[in-house]
Design an enzyme around this catalytic site. Sequence first.
Site, PDB file in Angstrom:
ATOM      1  N   LEU A   1      -7.430  24.290 -73.931  1.00  0.00           N
ATOM      2  CA  LEU A   1      -7.431  25.490 -72.851  1.00  0.00           C
ATOM      3  C   LEU A   1      -5.997  25.593 -72.502  1.00  0.00           C
ATOM      4  O   LEU A   1      -5.760  26.263 -71.291  1.00  0.00           O
ATOM      5  CB  LEU A   1      -8.276  25.247 -72.023  1.00  0.00           C
ATOM      6  CG  LEU A   1      -9.909  25.508 -72.385  1.00  0.00           C
ATOM      7  CD1 LEU A   1     -10.591  25.191 -71.136  1.00  0.00           C
ATOM      8  CD2 LEU A   1     -10.288  26.699 -73.234  1.00  0.00           C
TER       9      LEU A   1
ATOM     10  N   ASP B   1      -7.616  17.281 -76.496  1.00  0.00           N
ATOM     11  CA  ASP B   1      -6.568  17.696 -77.281  1.00  0.00           C
ATOM     12  C   ASP B   1      -6.595  17.133 -78.678  1.00  0.00           C
ATOM     13  O   ASP B   1      -7.066  15.963 -78.759  1.00  0.00           O
ATOM     14  CB  ASP B   1      -5.223  17.218 -76.571  1.00  0.00           C
ATOM     15  CG  ASP B   1      -3.979  17.714 -77.067  1.00  0.00           C
ATOM     16  OD1 ASP B   1      -3.420  18.564 -76.115  1.00  0.00           O
ATOM     17  OD2 ASP B   1      -3.501  17.192 -78.010  1.00  0.00           O
TER      18      ASP B   1
ATOM     19  N   PHE C   1       0.798  25.352 -81.666  1.00  0.00           N
ATOM     20  CA  PHE C   1       1.688  26.610 -81.049  1.00  0.00           C
ATOM     21  C   PHE C   1       2.438  27.493 -82.112  1.00  0.00           C
ATOM     22  O   PHE C   1       2.499  26.897 -83.216  1.00  0.00           O
ATOM     23  CB  PHE C   1       2.858  26.133 -80.243  1.00  0.00           C
ATOM     24  CG  PHE C   1       2.433  25.078 -79.126  1.00  0.00           C
ATOM     25  CD1 PHE C   1       1.488  25.790 -78.144  1.00  0.00           C
ATOM     26  CD2 PHE C   1       2.632  24.074 -78.914  1.00  0.00           C
ATOM     27  CE1 PHE C   1       1.209  24.917 -76.847  1.00  0.00           C
ATOM     28  CE2 PHE C   1       2.244  23.017 -77.771  1.00  0.00           C
ATOM     29  CZ  PHE C   1       1.431  23.824 -76.993  1.00  0.00           C
TER      30      PHE C   1
ATOM     31  N   TYR D   1       8.917  26.674 -86.084  1.00  0.00           N
ATOM     32  CA  TYR D   1       7.612  26.749 -86.304  1.00  0.00           C
ATOM     33  C   TYR D   1       6.952  26.978 -87.796  1.00  0.00           C
ATOM     34  O   TYR D   1       6.013  26.033 -88.177  1.00  0.00           O
ATOM     35  CB  TYR D   1       7.104  28.295 -85.783  1.00  0.00           C
ATOM     36  CG  TYR D   1       5.776  28.780 -86.062  1.00  0.00           C
ATOM     37  CD1 TYR D   1       4.746  27.844 -85.823  1.00  0.00           C
ATOM     38  CD2 TYR D   1       5.609  29.891 -86.831  1.00  0.00           C
ATOM     39  CE1 TYR D   1       3.403  28.493 -86.003  1.00  0.00           C
ATOM     40  CE2 TYR D   1       4.297  30.440 -87.241  1.00  0.00           C
ATOM     41  CZ  TYR D   1       3.185  29.717 -86.988  1.00  0.00           C
ATOM     42  OH  TYR D   1       2.211  30.131 -87.141  1.00  0.00           O
TER      43      TYR D   1
ATOM     44  N   ILE E   1      12.649  47.176 -79.098  1.00  0.00           N
ATOM     45  CA  ILE E   1      12.723  46.776 -80.707  1.00  0.00           C
ATOM     46  C   ILE E   1      13.766  45.739 -80.842  1.00  0.00           C
ATOM     47  O   ILE E   1      15.067  45.989 -80.641  1.00  0.00           O
ATOM     48  CB  ILE E   1      12.954  48.184 -81.411  1.00  0.00           C
ATOM     49  CG1 ILE E   1      11.649  48.992 -81.082  1.00  0.00           C
ATOM     50  CG2 ILE E   1      13.150  47.940 -82.899  1.00  0.00           C
ATOM     51  CD1 ILE E   1      12.057  50.391 -81.893  1.00  0.00           C
TER      52      ILE E   1
HETATM   53  N1  UDP Z   1       8.966  42.537 -81.971  1.00  0.00           N
HETATM   54  C1  UDP Z   1       9.832  43.540 -81.291  1.00  0.00           C
HETATM   55  N2  UDP Z   1       9.518  43.778 -79.884  1.00  0.00           N
HETATM   56  C2  UDP Z   1       8.610  42.914 -79.312  1.00  0.00           C
HETATM   57  C3  UDP Z   1       7.879  41.870 -80.171  1.00  0.00           C
HETATM   58  C4  UDP Z   1       8.029  41.861 -81.512  1.00  0.00           C
HETATM   59  O1  UDP Z   1      10.754  44.113 -82.041  1.00  0.00           O
HETATM   60  O2  UDP Z   1       8.554  42.966 -78.299  1.00  0.00           O
HETATM   61  C5  UDP Z   1       9.202  42.397 -83.605  1.00  0.00           C
HETATM   62  C6  UDP Z   1       9.567  40.970 -83.999  1.00  0.00           C
HETATM   63  O3  UDP Z   1      11.123  41.024 -83.777  1.00  0.00           O
HETATM   64  C7  UDP Z   1       9.222  40.887 -85.465  1.00  0.00           C
HETATM   65  C8  UDP Z   1       7.879  41.961 -85.512  1.00  0.00           C
HETATM   66  O4  UDP Z   1       7.999  42.644 -84.113  1.00  0.00           O
HETATM   67  O5  UDP Z   1      10.175  41.513 -86.155  1.00  0.00           O
HETATM   68  C9  UDP Z   1       6.664  40.922 -85.192  1.00  0.00           C
HETATM   69  O6  UDP Z   1       6.824  40.015 -84.189  1.00  0.00           O
HETATM   70  P1  UDP Z   1       5.522  39.433 -83.698  1.00  0.00           P
HETATM   71  O7  UDP Z   1       5.943  38.314 -82.373  1.00  0.00           O
HETATM   72  O8  UDP Z   1       4.333  40.080 -83.323  1.00  0.00           O
HETATM   73  O9  UDP Z   1       5.129  38.077 -84.845  1.00  0.00           O
HETATM   74  P2  UDP Z   1       5.913  37.223 -85.768  1.00  0.00           P
HETATM   75  O10 UDP Z   1       6.502  38.125 -87.022  1.00  0.00           O
HETATM   76  O11 UDP Z   1       6.928  36.681 -84.964  1.00  0.00           O
HETATM   77  O12 UDP Z   1       5.106  36.164 -86.162  1.00  0.00           O
END
Ligand code: UDP
Length: 331
Positions: free
Chosen positions: A33, A51, A76, A141, A207
Site C-alpha cells: 500500500l 512487502d 516502482f 527503471y 508537453i
Molecule cells: N508526457 C508529457 N507531459 C506529461 C506527462 C507525460 O509530455 O505531463 C509525455 C512523456 O514525456 C512521454 C509520454 O508523455 O513521452 C508518456 O509518458 P508517461 O509518463 O505517461 O509514460 P512512460 O512512457 O514514461 O511510461
Amino acid sequence: MSVLVLGGAGYIGSHMVKRLVEQNEDVVVIDNLVTGHRQAVDKQARFYKGDVRDRAFLDQVFQKESIDTVIHFAAFSIVPESMKDPLKYFDNNTGGVITLLEAMHANHVSRIVFSSTAATYGNPEHATIKETDIQAPINPYGESKLMMEKIMHWADIAYGIKFVALRYFNVAGAADDGSIGEDHHPETHLIPIVLQVAAGKRAELQIYGDDYATADGTNVRDYVHVTDLADAHILAMKYLQAGNNSNAFNLGSSTGFSVKQILEAARQATGKKIPAKIAARRPGDPDTLVAKSDKAREVLKWQPKYDDIHEIIKTAWNWTQKHPNGFEEEN
Ligand code: UDP
C-alpha cells in the site's frame, strides 16, 4: 488452488484482480500500500498487507494459502523518478524479485507471470520493436526490469521456476464500469494528467519536448487498454499451467501516438479545450516506443478488445468523472 497477485492494489494489479474474480479464480493479494489503494482491491480477494522484500512475510502467505501461480506487479515504474533515485528501483524491483523467487522456490511454487516493460529496449533499433530486438535500457527503471528478466531466466534453469515476462508498452484506461482506474500520487502519466486538465484540476498540460525525431517532434508511444493487458496475463498464466516453457511477449497495440495526438484525441473524447504548452524534455525518454505484438496474438491467442485510442481515453474519462478525487474520497 489460488492465484497470488503481488501489487494487486495498484493500477494494473487491481484490474487484474477484478478480471480474475470475474473468471471465478480464487485470488490472494499482497500489497504494501505504498502506492496502491486498499479500496481498489476486489472484496472477493483475500488481502495481505506486506512487502515483497519481506521473506518471512512471504513465507507466511505461501504457507497459509495454496498458490498455483504468481502474478507479480509490485514494483516502482516512474522513469524520471528512477533517473533521480536509481537505487530505490534496484532495491524494490530487482531486489524484490530475488526474495520472491527464493520464497517461491522454498514453498514449491513454480509459475510466475510478471510485468516487464518496453523500457528494457532503450532507444530501439527498429520502428516497431520485436521481442528479439536488443534490450539496452536508457533509464534505471528499464534496467531494473531487464535484470528481473535475467534473474528469472537463471532461476528457471536452476530451480525450474517457469516465467512469462510481459513487456508492456503504455497502459491506459479504466474498467468499463468505472469502478476502478488510475490514481497515482503524484500523477506523472500522460493520459491521467491530460484528463485532470480536462476536469479543471490542472491549468494546462506540459508537453515534455517537441524536438524529438518524430513526425511532430513529440514522443511517440503505444497505448494499450488496462483490461486487455489484464486478459493477456490470464492467457500467460494458462500458457504456463499447460506446461509450456518460459517466454517473453510484447503487449501493445502496434500503433504509435505522439503526445500531441493524445492531446487531440482527449480533446475529442472529452469535448474539453485542454490547454497545453511546450516544456523542457524529461530525462530518460526515448523518441518512439511502438510494439510488434504479433507473438502474443499468435502464441497466447491474445485479442485486445480496444483498438481505438478515443475509446481507451473515454474509459479513463468515465473513471475520472465518477471519482474526481480518485480513491481518496472512499477513505
Ligand atoms: N508526457 C508529457 N507531459 C506529461 C506527462 C507525460 O509530455 O505531463 C509525455 C512523456 O514525456 C512521454 C509520454 O508523455 O513521452 C508518456 O509518458 P508517461 O509518463 O505517461 O509514460 P512512460 O512512457 O514514461 O511510461
